[in-house]
Scaffold this active site. Structure first.
Site, mmCIF file in Angstrom:
data_model
loop_
_atom_site.group_PDB
_atom_site.id
_atom_site.type_symbol
_atom_site.label_atom_id
_atom_site.label_comp_id
_atom_site.label_asym_id
_atom_site.label_seq_id
_atom_site.Cartn_x
_atom_site.Cartn_y
_atom_site.Cartn_z
ATOM 1 N N GLU A 173 -2.307 23.334 -38.147
ATOM 2 C CA GLU A 173 -3.711 23.388 -39.199
ATOM 3 C C GLU A 173 -3.812 24.814 -39.632
ATOM 4 O OE1 GLU A 173 -7.226 21.860 -37.479
ATOM 5 O OE2 GLU A 173 -6.285 19.694 -37.385
ATOM 6 N N GLU A 292 -2.203 14.051 -35.681
ATOM 7 C CA GLU A 292 -3.775 13.705 -35.252
ATOM 8 C C GLU A 292 -4.159 12.520 -36.256
ATOM 9 O OE1 GLU A 292 -6.257 17.227 -34.678
ATOM 10 O OE2 GLU A 292 -4.642 18.692 -34.221
#
Length: 499
Positions: A173, A292
């Site tokens: 991320e 995710e």
């Protein structure tokens, strides 16, 4: 009663299911590790401190790969802290989740756990505070047999054979403002390219996952994927996707429509990858790692009250309800319908932290979301058939007109058929029909249903089977035509085999 039809042709296939689409995730966060998969001294643990009850539930899920050690955690992680004699490992302030990481459980312990749990490792490298050299050293420690500094260091730690990890994440991320070492797309793309190039010089057989945008709702989405892939397209094999859904508005119909948003998200990332392929005139195709995904919102208010700098606090411990299980089932169906490009996916996470499995000192139990994950993982491996859904629609605020029915058909490796279906209607059953005459001699073996009158029903330690599957579905096959009744707001698996 609503009517719906499925249209399939056994020769029209989306693609082969990569088993890694049923992967999961363990991060050094909350009680995922300490008190989750690892609890030394517990009568429920083996001599190495691994929770045996948890391991059995993980084995039942047949989880093929587990991402480790993060997540946000990895962006400040020094892997060297987690290996060697435990008494010499330093405790560190963990800046992603504001806890203390003791490093009692580390890389080699996780590799041991993965073998016992019959799964593979998807390892992440720190590209937040570290970079190329650190990633190279970690790969050397994990994968080279012997005769170099880091491979021999591993052997001095009592691990003679290499871990031979094949799948690696290049950071996590990296466009997130919460991320330690946040990067611009150019900065990250260049770092990912150089890190990946060096890692493949050492181990050409490994596969690499570049970071996509942290979420579909990020302002960087789209531009990030294009700019990152411009720099590292030739080096990486996958780009990551992350997405969580919530029901803060307590609007179940809108909540269950999120599978439509997920479908659109996947299609858009595929388009971004293929656009860059065209720009680079490349024959190489970048696939997707949805590493995710889950429902996440129940625990957020409680998490605001957690004291900083404690060890393994009860963090992100969502208690899932029945409607969450329906959406998780839909999300699995959505990824299967994109099996030609979604090759890896990780339900985040596996134990205690936004997880299908919960633990206490007395035992472990299955949350509601465990069941669609279990059945789809075990019975969803094979070839996905193009499943055209002809269903009535309902109108939503955020996703427009949405079909009441989500469904996908899988022709399994053993020749059987698995139909996964969710009826999103809150009022009506759906009568489903499908022409399966191409599968001559097939019959319905069983019809598993997950349903409950209360959309907010939960499984707890005291009542672990409040929401549980039943083999009471109404379906039949006559003259090659499948007929089934899908109860209102229900998840279904219909298994068909040849006589």
């Amino acid at each position: 009663m609503k009517q719906a039809k499925l249209h399939i042709d056994r020769h029209f296939q989306v693609g082969e299911v990569d088993k890694r689409i049923f992967g999961s995730f363990i991060e050094h966060l909350g009680r995922a590790v300490y008190g989750g998969i690892y609890q030394p001294g517990s009568p429920l643990s083996d001599k190495e401190g691994m929770r045996k009850d948890v391991m059995e539930l993980v084995r039942q899920l047949q989880v093929p790969v587990v991402r480790y050690p993060g997540g946000n955690f990895v962006s400040c992680f020094h892997w060297e802290d987690s290996v060697g004699p435990k008494e010499l490992r330093p405790a560190r302030p963990e800046l992603a989740w504001f806890a203390i990481e003791t490093n009692e459980f580390g890389l080699n312990e996780f590799a041991d756990w993965a073998k016992k749990a019959e799964t593979e490792i998807m390892m992440a490298v720190n590209l937040g505070t570290r970079g190329v050299d650190d990633a190279k050293n970690l790969l050397e420690y994990c994968n080279l047999p012997k005769g170099t500094y880091y491979s021999d260091l591993r052997r001095s730690h009592g691990v003679e054979q290499p871990h031979d990890i094949k799948l690696w994440c290049l950071g996590n991320e990296m466009d997130g403002p919460w991320e330690i070492g946040r990067k611009t797309p150019y900065e990250y793309g260049r770092l990912a390219a150089e890190t990946g190039r060096v890692m493949k010089m050492m181990c050409p057989e490994i596969e690499l996952v570049a970071c996509g945008s942290s979420l579909w709702t990020m302002p960087t989405f789209g531009v990030w994927e294009s700019d990152v892939l411009k720099e590292c397209y030739d080096v990486v094999d996958y780009i990551s996707m992350h997405q969580y859904y919530d029901n803060y508005d307590n609007d179940t119909a809108e909540f269950l429509a999120n599978s439509t948003a997920m479908d659109r998200f996947i299609s858009q990332v595929v388009s971004l990858c293929d656009a860059e392929q065209a720009k680079q005139r490349s024959s190489k195709k970048i696939n997707l790692s949805f590493d995710e995904w889950n429902v996440w919102y129940h625990s957020k208010e409680a998490d605001k009250k957690i004291e900083r700098w404690t060890k393994a606090p009860r963090q992100l411990e969502d208690i899932y309800n029945f409607e969450d299980a329906l959406l998780v089932g839909e999300m699995l169906i959505t990824m299967l319908r994109h099996a030609d490009r979604v090759k890896i996916a990780c339900l985040a996470q596996l134990v205690n932290v936004i997880a299908p499995i919960m633990t206490s000192d007395k035992g472990a139990w299955r949350q509601t979301i465990y069941y669609p994950y279990y059945y789809t993982s075990v019975y969803g491996r094979g070839r996905v058939l193009q499943t055209l859904v002809d269903s009535p629609l309902y109108t939503t605020k955020n996703n427009g007109d949405v079909p009441y029915l989500d469904a996908v058909m899988v022709e399994c490796d053993d020749g059987s058929l698995s139909l996964f279906a969710v009826n999103k209607s809150l009022e009506d059953d759906i009568t489903l029909s499908c022409d399966l005459r191409q599968y001559e001699g097939f019959r319905v073996e069983r019809h598993i249903v997950l349903d409950h009158d209360d959309m907010k029903a939960e499984n707890t330690e005291e009542h672990p089977d409040t929401v549980a599957p039943k083999s009471n579905g109404a379906s039949s096959m006559e003259n090659g035509h499948l007929s089934a009744v899908l109860k209102k707001h229900s998840w279904n698996m219909i298994r068909m085999t040849i006589d």
